[in-house]
Design a protein around this motif. Structure first.
Motif, mmCIF file in Angstrom:
data_model
loop_
_atom_site.group_PDB
_atom_site.id
_atom_site.type_symbol
_atom_site.label_atom_id
_atom_site.label_comp_id
_atom_site.label_asym_id
_atom_site.label_seq_id
_atom_site.Cartn_x
_atom_site.Cartn_y
_atom_site.Cartn_z
ATOM 1 N N THR A 111 9.763 15.382 -14.891
ATOM 2 C CA THR A 111 10.906 15.534 -13.985
ATOM 3 C C THR A 111 12.050 16.208 -14.737
ATOM 4 O OG1 THR A 111 12.027 13.481 -14.588
ATOM 5 C CG2 THR A 111 10.292 13.328 -12.927
ATOM 6 N N ALA A 112 13.045 16.567 -13.997
ATOM 7 C CA ALA A 112 14.222 17.149 -14.637
ATOM 8 C C ALA A 112 15.272 16.077 -14.927
ATOM 9 C CB ALA A 112 14.818 18.223 -13.729
ATOM 10 N N LEU A 131 -13.179 24.442 -9.540
ATOM 11 C CA LEU A 131 -14.642 24.328 -9.532
ATOM 12 C C LEU A 131 -15.161 24.275 -8.106
ATOM 13 C CD1 LEU A 131 -15.133 21.606 -12.306
ATOM 14 C CD2 LEU A 131 -15.590 24.077 -12.504
ATOM 15 N N GLU A 132 -16.366 24.754 -7.938
ATOM 16 C CA GLU A 132 -16.959 24.735 -6.610
ATOM 17 C C GLU A 132 -17.261 23.294 -6.207
ATOM 18 O OE1 GLU A 132 -20.202 27.481 -6.128
ATOM 19 O OE2 GLU A 132 -20.915 26.311 -4.414
ATOM 20 N N GLY A 133 -16.857 22.959 -5.011
ATOM 21 C CA GLY A 133 -17.163 21.619 -4.500
ATOM 22 C C GLY A 133 -16.249 20.534 -5.041
ATOM 23 N N ALA A 134 -15.210 20.920 -5.789
ATOM 24 C CA ALA A 134 -14.319 19.913 -6.377
ATOM 25 C C ALA A 134 -13.018 19.820 -5.600
ATOM 26 C CB ALA A 134 -14.018 20.262 -7.829
ATOM 27 N N ARG A 135 -12.387 18.655 -5.682
ATOM 28 C CA ARG A 135 -11.042 18.533 -5.130
ATOM 29 C C ARG A 135 -10.284 17.439 -5.889
ATOM 30 N NH1 ARG A 135 -10.240 14.353 -1.343
ATOM 31 N NH2 ARG A 135 -12.113 13.080 -1.218
ATOM 32 N N LEU A 136 -8.985 17.614 -5.930
ATOM 33 C CA LEU A 136 -8.135 16.603 -6.557
ATOM 34 C C LEU A 136 -7.911 15.446 -5.581
ATOM 35 C CD1 LEU A 136 -5.473 18.854 -8.310
ATOM 36 C CD2 LEU A 136 -7.515 17.790 -9.293
ATOM 37 N N LEU A 137 -7.898 14.232 -6.113
ATOM 38 C CA LEU A 137 -7.665 13.056 -5.262
ATOM 39 C C LEU A 137 -6.197 12.670 -5.236
ATOM 40 C CD1 LEU A 137 -10.768 11.104 -6.537
ATOM 41 C CD2 LEU A 137 -10.551 12.382 -4.398
ATOM 42 N N HIS A 138 -5.510 12.953 -6.310
ATOM 43 C CA HIS A 138 -4.063 12.727 -6.375
ATOM 44 C C HIS A 138 -3.457 13.964 -7.022
ATOM 45 C CE1 HIS A 138 -4.839 8.575 -5.426
ATOM 46 N NE2 HIS A 138 -5.496 8.351 -6.535
ATOM 47 N N PRO A 139 -2.222 14.283 -6.703
ATOM 48 C CA PRO A 139 -1.565 15.363 -7.435
ATOM 49 C C PRO A 139 -1.511 15.011 -8.925
ATOM 50 C CG PRO A 139 -0.095 14.407 -5.745
ATOM 51 C CD PRO A 139 -1.370 13.653 -5.693
ATOM 52 N N THR A 140 -1.718 15.980 -9.777
ATOM 53 C CA THR A 140 -1.651 15.725 -11.217
ATOM 54 C C THR A 140 -0.225 15.970 -11.681
ATOM 55 O OG1 THR A 140 -3.948 16.402 -11.458
ATOM 56 C CG2 THR A 140 -2.609 16.353 -13.463
ATOM 57 N N GLU A 141 0.526 14.907 -11.859
ATOM 58 C CA GLU A 141 1.942 15.059 -12.206
ATOM 59 C C GLU A 141 2.258 14.572 -13.617
ATOM 60 O OE1 GLU A 141 3.347 14.567 -7.541
ATOM 61 O OE2 GLU A 141 3.824 12.989 -8.981
ATOM 62 N N ALA A 142 1.350 13.795 -14.175
ATOM 63 C CA ALA A 142 1.602 13.285 -15.526
ATOM 64 C C ALA A 142 0.382 13.586 -16.396
ATOM 65 C CB ALA A 142 1.918 11.795 -15.468
ATOM 66 N N ASN A 143 -0.214 12.581 -17.027
ATOM 67 C CA ASN A 143 -1.294 12.871 -17.974
ATOM 68 C C ASN A 143 -2.674 12.418 -17.516
ATOM 69 O OD1 ASN A 143 -0.456 10.167 -18.327
ATOM 70 N ND2 ASN A 143 -1.499 10.081 -20.300
ATOM 71 N N GLU A 202 -0.260 4.559 -11.730
ATOM 72 C CA GLU A 202 -1.667 4.402 -12.109
ATOM 73 C C GLU A 202 -2.525 5.530 -11.552
ATOM 74 O OE1 GLU A 202 -3.045 1.941 -14.014
ATOM 75 O OE2 GLU A 202 -1.001 1.308 -14.470
ATOM 76 N N ALA A 203 -1.962 6.337 -10.654
ATOM 77 C CA ALA A 203 -2.714 7.462 -10.102
ATOM 78 C C ALA A 203 -2.262 8.781 -10.721
ATOM 79 C CB ALA A 203 -2.558 7.508 -8.586
ATOM 80 N N GLY A 204 -1.474 8.698 -11.778
ATOM 81 C CA GLY A 204 -1.038 9.919 -12.444
ATOM 82 C C GLY A 204 0.042 10.663 -11.692
ATOM 83 N N THR A 205 0.685 9.968 -10.765
ATOM 84 C CA THR A 205 1.787 10.583 -10.027
ATOM 85 C C THR A 205 3.114 10.071 -10.587
ATOM 86 O OG1 THR A 205 1.524 8.849 -8.376
ATOM 87 C CG2 THR A 205 0.449 10.950 -7.934
ATOM 88 N N VAL A 206 4.191 10.704 -10.149
ATOM 89 C CA VAL A 206 5.498 10.421 -10.724
ATOM 90 C C VAL A 206 6.523 10.212 -9.613
ATOM 91 C CG1 VAL A 206 7.376 11.431 -12.106
ATOM 92 C CG2 VAL A 206 4.996 11.659 -12.859
ATOM 93 N N ASP A 260 0.835 -1.197 0.000
ATOM 94 C CA ASP A 260 0.000 0.000 0.000
ATOM 95 C C ASP A 260 0.874 1.252 0.000
ATOM 96 O OD1 ASP A 260 -2.678 -1.150 0.149
ATOM 97 O OD2 ASP A 260 -1.988 -1.949 2.074
ATOM 98 N N GLY A 261 0.275 2.367 -0.394
ATOM 99 C CA GLY A 261 1.031 3.625 -0.396
ATOM 100 C C GLY A 261 0.182 4.696 -1.052
ATOM 101 N N ALA A 262 0.277 5.902 -0.531
ATOM 102 C CA ALA A 262 -0.563 6.988 -1.028
ATOM 103 C C ALA A 262 -0.261 7.285 -2.487
ATOM 104 C CB ALA A 262 -0.320 8.240 -0.175
ATOM 105 N N HIS A 263 -1.295 7.640 -3.234
ATOM 106 C CA HIS A 263 -1.149 8.085 -4.612
ATOM 107 C C HIS A 263 -0.449 7.065 -5.499
ATOM 108 C CE1 HIS A 263 -2.692 11.640 -2.879
ATOM 109 N NE2 HIS A 263 -1.583 11.987 -2.259
ATOM 110 N N ALA A 264 -0.709 5.780 -5.201
ATOM 111 C CA ALA A 264 -0.185 4.668 -6.002
ATOM 112 C C ALA A 264 1.341 4.597 -6.000
ATOM 113 C CB ALA A 264 -0.722 4.721 -7.433
ATOM 114 N N LYS A 265 1.958 5.225 -5.009
ATOM 115 C CA LYS A 265 3.414 5.158 -4.902
ATOM 116 C C LYS A 265 3.846 4.314 -3.702
ATOM 117 C CE LYS A 265 5.808 8.977 -5.716
ATOM 118 N NZ LYS A 265 6.147 10.429 -5.689
#
Lengths: 350, 350, 350, 350
Positions: B183-184, B276-288, B145-149, B107-112
């Motif tokens: 990433t750099a 947007l009102e009432g919206a929130r991101l579930l994972h940081p958007t780091e890729a596509n 798989e969560a769009g994180t890097v 297990d691990g947050a944001h699929a990492k």
């Protein structure tokens, strides 16, 4: 003068055009593309099998191994000819996909299994109860690895033996179009009407970039096939590009025209070689491959002129008496030209 | 408004042009085509790995499963994140190709996966000697798989734990280009310099019809890979068409440009949704890919307007209070336009 | 008159006494029992192989399949005689344990493979690169399924061919004691000194309830064997009862005495049959099995008197001319008595 | 003071007497011995299952893995508790025998799965169509690895969930006798009447040298089981010695008496520990194993006195504060005496 294999040829323009055509907008993945629905429909009509399950994969080895895995349990054996592609050219893919089955090798002239030889082999395999692997399935190849063709009557006779022993039949049709073009049979007659359960309907050797259809005439095995395909890594996400190839192949009987052209080229080549001094055919030329022997000096001339083909078996030596015959395999494809054939014959004739 | 997956997109014109270009004359099969030599050479240069073995297959599942089979014996386990593609989306392909290994889920947050969690899992797995499966390999996914890097430092930290336990590391890079673009790091820094043994270098999700490279940094496993690939039915006879796709992909940094475009679209989409009102991101958007929740009425409006994406998890109901947030996955690709993104945001905003 | 198989015999009293002796108090499981340490030590001394790894399993099929799995990768083939137990009598256990390898069948008189035939088969198998399964291992059986015996010189000659091709050698020694008793060789000479890598040292057919030792002369494969054994369900928790059987077997050369008795009975039986009118031996009688043909009336008399043995092949008919010879297999064991043999000969003689 | 495992115990005299008794004269191999017919008959009567197929193997791992392979296809998953023997102690035998299935791990107090948790896990597994492994089978363990017992009502509730999803149920009954002795249920009520398809009926942990029965209540899978058993190397040639053990086990309810004795010893031990200062039970003691924690000084005293048992988990340190509790597993068997238990309690009490 490219006779090394039918897999060295380019792809006819219609196929690439269809791929380009398919490349517009978004398409659902994994076989949910609209082109695939059309492909399924056409293949069912061509084979007069409205209930058949139809799938696409990219290689013949995948098609064969997945089909055999659906037909033969791990503790059983697949009866096939000693020269079958599933035995000689797939690095054990059938054993891998079935989970460790055997292949029982049957001898027979010109890479063809006879019904009698099959019957004897099945009888022997069934002898010892739990102690040996069980009879599992029969695998035919049409056209064969020797460029010969089973007639629908021959297929039916072999399938009858299989049925009598309760065994399903797989047909490796990597060159099915070439076989069909060589007989008067319909697609249905050469397959399910003769008793075939699963056909691997080849496209790649006959002009596609990489697309084969698997036609499961009794769709009870369809879901198992889908799971095995996915698990084998053979389910394409951007499936439309497989579909487009196959659609172009079926369109306007392209598949039959390509095969007819390849067969005609092989017939021309075969007749020419047979007429050479000191030459003889090793197998009847019934599809798109020629197996023949002719004097070493003819091979030397061909090689010097850049002709590409294999000595068959490959371990024959180019060193030795000029007149000693060496045997060879020459494969024609849809792109083989009469000019190429004639030039080759001239070169070999010296 | 196609955000269902990056596998529903068409292919950029350069790729088809390369395929058309490759379709002239005869070409040796099975990877002996001239284009492939070039592809190998370029990938070795891009990854600063002159000794690496490079292969092409057509699907990401094939690439992953073949790579894992070379790294993990049947009696061992692959450590991966619970949401890894190899666990959730390959119908047991790793288990099939390895001959029956396990996957140990971390297990691990944001699929990492964290290095600490990996270390603990390895320690637990090594507890009971011959009675349990042995630690076998580590499999990372980047982008996840969560769009994180994972940064190169994070990859290195995880690989150090793996090394410490004697385990090789597989990197599922189906979206490696998206990770790199985020990433750099250099390709080498994000892979072998950080400790990765085999990279599955994705092409399909980032614009190809179906082509993935497998880069084996230590080529000792190369021959085994070739045999497993053949046996798995993944060796293409008309290999030039795989080569041509990959060549176009590498040409003029197309792969990086496509990924940058997809990432930029996702960033725009992510920022818009977050506002947007009432919206929130579930994972940081780091890729596509964007994972976010917003009120049900916004989903209703999007669906009414024909937007395509998945509620994630899929079993959420469109019936219920208007303001209740539902979570969703939206995937951008090279072909996602700003117009599409903005139209979607307008629709959802209502 | 029990000649059906050496597996129908009871167990000599020493074996049960050892089991009873072992049944006192508590003992550590899984091979950590004190008796097993002794067994390992004795087998290493008997085979002059102080570094060998030694394991016990309960069946010959398990021993063979586990050993082959350690020697032959999934994409390779095991060269063995067409009549080998691994081919004919194990329901595909080698294919199962190796993960889908092949067996390449070699013909040879009296169930013996010649070095020349092996060399040819290996050469053929190595022909086609990645497209066919690779040469993997050689499996010999001594004593053979035809009751014949390889001398240490013959084993060495075959192993030399294997070595030359880089292949390891497995020896199915289900009747190793009978082979050894038939030659002047030492255990070491008939195995590792001749080039054998792993010996399956049979106990069951020669008097145990169910215990076979696997002797791995190069212990590099030992841990892999242990994991495969556990995973195959062949690691005994109450291991002391396997150990006790094997300890009794080795004690005071019991194994050699039992085998000598079985061989002597077979020699007596063989000589008697050969002297019968119309009879002839089908294979030389070198170990504990007799293969011979004699007139149908002799078989009828034997069966009427309750003699137990198999017509071999089994599908011969007892209906037919009195004088027509039918072939049979008769197996002697440690418990076969001279009286039984003589009574049988009298009955058949009529 | 031997509480390390129930597999370190000797065998009760009746078992060896039966083996000695069986050792007269010749007996047909592979399960054709007369004793086995009797064993089959008795087990069918005990389980009120006249149509059940009954087989013997020598290890619990073999029994479990063969049974699961008959129930779960390669592309599916077995639902079991996270602490199940099939997951933790068989080195991947289920994955090996099924051909690469998964195990889906379910949490639950005291090593027991609840019907609700199972239902949720099945629902999650069925989510993604062809992309993930399919629900395959459910595996229960009774008595559990934590020394707890499922009642027949609990088994029935779980089986109902399985049935509802179309899944068969395997029962790992390595300690089935201990479970039965702990409930008021009949053998049938605790198995097939509650919905179990295949029971692995343990003998080894409860007093045999190495013999387990596999009872297949629906015999449709019987022939497949026989082939898998042979192929796995688990078909004994001298089968009578397995039969004799099992016959003695069933005779005069020996199996129930042995289990009752083990359970009683565990109850005595459990009560004694629970009464110690600073001690507490970690799981209810319902069968023959006690899981408890007590102060380190009590462990030190026990170890000094030679008591054998495992700290559980094993990685706890004997170094540390005297009063800190350490947890332990203690297993009783048929041969555990009240004296041993009391002596242990005295030692720990200090």
């Amino acid at each position: 003068m490219h006779f090394a294999s039918d897999n060295t040829s380019p792809v006819p323009p219609q196929v690439l055009e269809a791929v380009i055509e398919a490349n517009h907008g978004y398409a659902m993945p994994y076989g949910a593309d609209a082109i695939f629905a059309e492909v399924q429909d056409r293949l069912r009509r061509i084979f007069e099998a409205p209930g058949a399950a139809v799938y696409l994969v990219a290689t013949g080895t995948a098609a064969n191994a997945l089909a055999l895995a659906c037909l033969c349990p791990p503790w059983a054996t697949v009866f096939c000819h000693r020269n079958a592609h599933v035995e000689e050219d797939e690095c054990g893919a059938p054993e891998f996909y079935t989970g460790g089955s055997k292949l029982t090798l049957i001898d027979g002239a010109h890479a063809k299994m006879t019904a009698a030889a099959l019957e004897q082999a099945i009888g022997f395999a069934a002898r010892a109860g739990v102690h040996n692997v069980q009879p599992g399935a029969v695998s035919l190849t049409n056209a064969t690895e020797a460029g010969t063709v089973y007639s629908s009557a021959e297929v039916a006779e072999i399938c009858a033996v299989a049925r009598g022993a309760g065994l399903p039949v797989h047909l490796d049709g990597a060159r099915f179009a070439n076989a069909l073009a060589a007989t008067a049979a319909s697609p249905a007659e050469l397959t399910w009407k003769a008793g075939v359960d699963i056909l691997c309907f080849g496209g790649t050797k006959n002009g596609l970039m990489g697309a084969e259809a698997v036609i499961i005439f009794d769709p009870e095995k369809a879901w198992e096939f889908e799971l095995r395909r996915k698990r084998g890594g053979h389910l394409f996400s951007k499936h439309r590009y497989l579909s487009a190839q196959m659609a172009a192949y079926l369109d306007d009987d392209l598949w039959l025209k390509l095969a007819a052209r390849a067969n005609a080229a092989a017939a021309r080549l075969s007749a020419g070689i047979a007429a050479l001094e000191g030459a003889r055919l090793l197998h009847p030329t019934e599809a798109n491959a020629v197996f023949a022997a002719w004097p070493r000096k003819g091979h030397a001339a061909a090689q010097a002129a850049g002709a590409q083909y294999y000595l068959w078996p490959m371990d024959q030596s180019m060193e030795g008496p000029d007149d000693e015959p060496l045997s060879a395999r020459l494969v024609c494809s849809w792109s083989t030209t009469d000019e190429d054939v004639d030039r080759f014959l001239n070169v070999v004739a010296g």
